[in-house]
Design a protein around this motif. Structure first.
Motif, PDB file in Angstrom:
ATOM      1  N   PRO A   1       0.798  -1.230   0.000  1.00  0.00           N
ATOM      2  CA  PRO A   1       0.000   0.000   0.000  1.00  0.00           C
ATOM      3  C   PRO A   1       0.833   1.284   0.000  1.00  0.00           C
ATOM      4  CG  PRO A   1      -0.952  -1.575   1.515  1.00  0.00           C
ATOM      5  CD  PRO A   1       0.368  -2.148   1.052  1.00  0.00           C
ATOM      6  N   ALA A   2       1.969   1.282   0.677  1.00  0.00           N
ATOM      7  CA  ALA A   2       2.817   2.481   0.701  1.00  0.00           C
ATOM      8  C   ALA A   2       3.389   2.781  -0.687  1.00  0.00           C
ATOM      9  CB  ALA A   2       3.941   2.309   1.716  1.00  0.00           C
ATOM     10  N   VAL A   3       3.741   1.745  -1.433  1.00  0.00           N
ATOM     11  CA  VAL A   3       4.264   1.929  -2.784  1.00  0.00           C
ATOM     12  C   VAL A   3       3.148   2.432  -3.700  1.00  0.00           C
ATOM     13  CG1 VAL A   3       5.304   0.758  -4.768  1.00  0.00           C
ATOM     14  CG2 VAL A   3       6.070   0.202  -2.455  1.00  0.00           C
ATOM     15  N   VAL A   4       1.965   1.868  -3.543  1.00  0.00           N
ATOM     16  CA  VAL A   4       0.824   2.330  -4.337  1.00  0.00           C
ATOM     17  C   VAL A   4       0.549   3.802  -4.049  1.00  0.00           C
ATOM     18  CG1 VAL A   4      -1.668   2.084  -4.677  1.00  0.00           C
ATOM     19  CG2 VAL A   4      -0.219   0.046  -4.553  1.00  0.00           C
ATOM     20  N   ASP A   5       0.547   4.192  -2.764  1.00  0.00           N
ATOM     21  CA  ASP A   5       0.343   5.598  -2.402  1.00  0.00           C
ATOM     22  C   ASP A   5       1.365   6.494  -3.088  1.00  0.00           C
ATOM     23  OD1 ASP A   5      -1.912   5.571  -0.728  1.00  0.00           O
ATOM     24  OD2 ASP A   5      -0.703   5.080   1.037  1.00  0.00           O
TER      25      ASP A   5
ATOM     26  N   GLY B   1     -10.184   3.952   3.511  1.00  0.00           N
ATOM     27  CA  GLY B   1      -9.930   2.830   4.412  1.00  0.00           C
ATOM     28  C   GLY B   1      -8.438   2.556   4.543  1.00  0.00           C
ATOM     29  N   ARG B   2      -8.103   1.307   4.851  1.00  0.00           N
ATOM     30  CA  ARG B   2      -6.703   0.945   5.088  1.00  0.00           C
ATOM     31  C   ARG B   2      -5.923   0.668   3.813  1.00  0.00           C
ATOM     32  NH1 ARG B   2      -5.525  -3.039   9.517  1.00  0.00           N
ATOM     33  NH2 ARG B   2      -5.304  -1.549  11.201  1.00  0.00           N
ATOM     34  N   SER B   3      -6.572   0.124   2.816  1.00  0.00           N
ATOM     35  CA  SER B   3      -5.829  -0.212   1.597  1.00  0.00           C
ATOM     36  C   SER B   3      -6.701  -0.065   0.360  1.00  0.00           C
ATOM     37  CB  SER B   3      -5.263  -1.630   1.685  1.00  0.00           C
ATOM     38  OG  SER B   3      -6.318  -2.564   1.808  1.00  0.00           O
ATOM     39  N   GLY B   4      -7.416   1.044   0.284  1.00  0.00           N
ATOM     40  CA  GLY B   4      -8.226   1.332  -0.888  1.00  0.00           C
ATOM     41  C   GLY B   4      -8.031   2.780  -1.306  1.00  0.00           C
ATOM     42  N   TRP B   5      -8.425   3.087  -2.521  1.00  0.00           N
ATOM     43  CA  TRP B   5      -8.242   4.445  -3.056  1.00  0.00           C
ATOM     44  C   TRP B   5      -9.409   4.807  -3.953  1.00  0.00           C
ATOM     45  CZ3 TRP B   5      -4.728   0.647  -2.627  1.00  0.00           C
ATOM     46  CH2 TRP B   5      -3.626   0.896  -1.815  1.00  0.00           C
TER      47      TRP B   5
ATOM     48  N   LEU C   1     -10.625   1.678  -6.096  1.00  0.00           N
ATOM     49  CA  LEU C   1      -9.663   0.574  -6.136  1.00  0.00           C
ATOM     50  C   LEU C   1      -9.620  -0.004  -4.728  1.00  0.00           C
ATOM     51  CD1 LEU C   1      -6.951   2.568  -8.083  1.00  0.00           C
ATOM     52  CD2 LEU C   1      -8.694   1.050  -9.039  1.00  0.00           C
ATOM     53  N   THR C   2     -10.033  -1.241  -4.588  1.00  0.00           N
ATOM     54  CA  THR C   2     -10.250  -1.791  -3.252  1.00  0.00           C
ATOM     55  C   THR C   2      -9.084  -2.594  -2.694  1.00  0.00           C
ATOM     56  OG1 THR C   2     -11.369  -3.711  -4.195  1.00  0.00           O
ATOM     57  CG2 THR C   2     -12.747  -1.834  -3.570  1.00  0.00           C
ATOM     58  N   THR C   3      -8.107  -2.911  -3.535  1.00  0.00           N
ATOM     59  CA  THR C   3      -6.938  -3.660  -3.049  1.00  0.00           C
ATOM     60  C   THR C   3      -5.670  -3.068  -3.658  1.00  0.00           C
ATOM     61  OG1 THR C   3      -6.921  -5.252  -4.870  1.00  0.00           O
ATOM     62  CG2 THR C   3      -8.284  -5.810  -2.948  1.00  0.00           C
ATOM     63  N   PRO C   4      -4.541  -3.275  -3.005  1.00  0.00           N
ATOM     64  CA  PRO C   4      -3.286  -2.819  -3.599  1.00  0.00           C
ATOM     65  C   PRO C   4      -3.005  -3.461  -4.962  1.00  0.00           C
ATOM     66  CG  PRO C   4      -2.981  -3.226  -1.276  1.00  0.00           C
ATOM     67  CD  PRO C   4      -4.352  -3.737  -1.633  1.00  0.00           C
ATOM     68  N   ALA C   5      -3.371  -4.716  -5.143  1.00  0.00           N
ATOM     69  CA  ALA C   5      -3.144  -5.383  -6.436  1.00  0.00           C
ATOM     70  C   ALA C   5      -3.981  -4.721  -7.533  1.00  0.00           C
ATOM     71  CB  ALA C   5      -3.473  -6.869  -6.330  1.00  0.00           C
ATOM     72  N   GLU C   6      -5.234  -4.396  -7.236  1.00  0.00           N
ATOM     73  CA  GLU C   6      -6.085  -3.715  -8.210  1.00  0.00           C
ATOM     74  C   GLU C   6      -5.523  -2.328  -8.533  1.00  0.00           C
ATOM     75  OE1 GLU C   6     -10.799  -2.599  -8.792  1.00  0.00           O
ATOM     76  OE2 GLU C   6     -10.066  -3.053  -6.780  1.00  0.00           O
ATOM     77  N   ALA C   7      -5.038  -1.632  -7.498  1.00  0.00           N
ATOM     78  CA  ALA C   7      -4.443  -0.311  -7.706  1.00  0.00           C
ATOM     79  C   ALA C   7      -3.180  -0.420  -8.555  1.00  0.00           C
ATOM     80  CB  ALA C   7      -4.127   0.340  -6.364  1.00  0.00           C
ATOM     81  N   SER C   8      -2.396  -1.451  -8.353  1.00  0.00           N
ATOM     82  CA  SER C   8      -1.182  -1.664  -9.152  1.00  0.00           C
ATOM     83  C   SER C   8      -1.521  -1.846 -10.628  1.00  0.00           C
ATOM     84  CB  SER C   8      -0.412  -2.885  -8.650  1.00  0.00           C
ATOM     85  OG  SER C   8       0.070  -2.654  -7.357  1.00  0.00           O
ATOM     86  N   ARG C   9      -2.574  -2.606 -10.908  1.00  0.00           N
ATOM     87  CA  ARG C   9      -3.005  -2.798 -12.298  1.00  0.00           C
ATOM     88  C   ARG C   9      -3.482  -1.473 -12.898  1.00  0.00           C
ATOM     89  NH1 ARG C   9      -4.847  -7.539  -9.883  1.00  0.00           N
ATOM     90  NH2 ARG C   9      -6.957  -6.694  -9.636  1.00  0.00           N
TER      91      ARG C   9
ATOM     92  N   ILE D   1      -2.485   1.562 -12.013  1.00  0.00           N
ATOM     93  CA  ILE D   1      -1.279   2.381 -12.217  1.00  0.00           C
ATOM     94  C   ILE D   1      -0.573   1.948 -13.499  1.00  0.00           C
ATOM     95  CG2 ILE D   1       1.037   2.851 -11.294  1.00  0.00           C
ATOM     96  CD1 ILE D   1      -0.353   2.669  -8.470  1.00  0.00           C
ATOM     97  N   ALA D   2      -0.460   0.646 -13.706  1.00  0.00           N
ATOM     98  CA  ALA D   2       0.187   0.138 -14.917  1.00  0.00           C
ATOM     99  C   ALA D   2      -0.575   0.582 -16.162  1.00  0.00           C
ATOM    100  CB  ALA D   2       0.286  -1.387 -14.865  1.00  0.00           C
ATOM    101  N   SER D   3      -1.902   0.589 -16.092  1.00  0.00           N
ATOM    102  CA  SER D   3      -2.686   0.998 -17.262  1.00  0.00           C
ATOM    103  C   SER D   3      -2.491   2.487 -17.550  1.00  0.00           C
ATOM    104  CB  SER D   3      -4.168   0.669 -17.076  1.00  0.00           C
ATOM    105  OG  SER D   3      -4.782   1.548 -16.174  1.00  0.00           O
TER     106      SER D   3
END
Length: 67
Positions: free
Chosen positions: A8-12, A31-35, A48-56, A58-60
């Motif tokens: 989550p810190a990297v996503v932020d 929340g704790r790990s959503g954006w 974006l409800t999970t860090p993995a979803e946020a990572s995808r 960001i990649a897009s």
């Protein structure tokens, strides 16, 4: 993206960079790990409800910038 991006810190950090460079209008933690992110001021927020979803997401955004 690597597994490290799921932190989550990297996503932020990445979302902050994308906003600072004008590639996103806003990115707010939810929340704790959503954006909640907006690509433009007029677009509906995307949740974006999970860090993995946020990572995808960001990649897009990065792929779209390279085109």
């Amino acid at each position: 993206m690597t597994d490290q991006m799921a932190d989550p810190a990297v996503v932020d950090a990445w979302l902050t960079i994308l906003c600072a460079r004008g590639l996103l209008h806003s990115a707010e933690p939810v929340g704790r790990s959503g954006w909640a992110v907006q690509r433009t001021p007029d677009s509906s927020p995307c949740f974006l409800t999970t860090p993995a979803e946020a990572s995808r997401f960001i990649a897009s955004v990065q792929r779209g910038q390279r085109r």
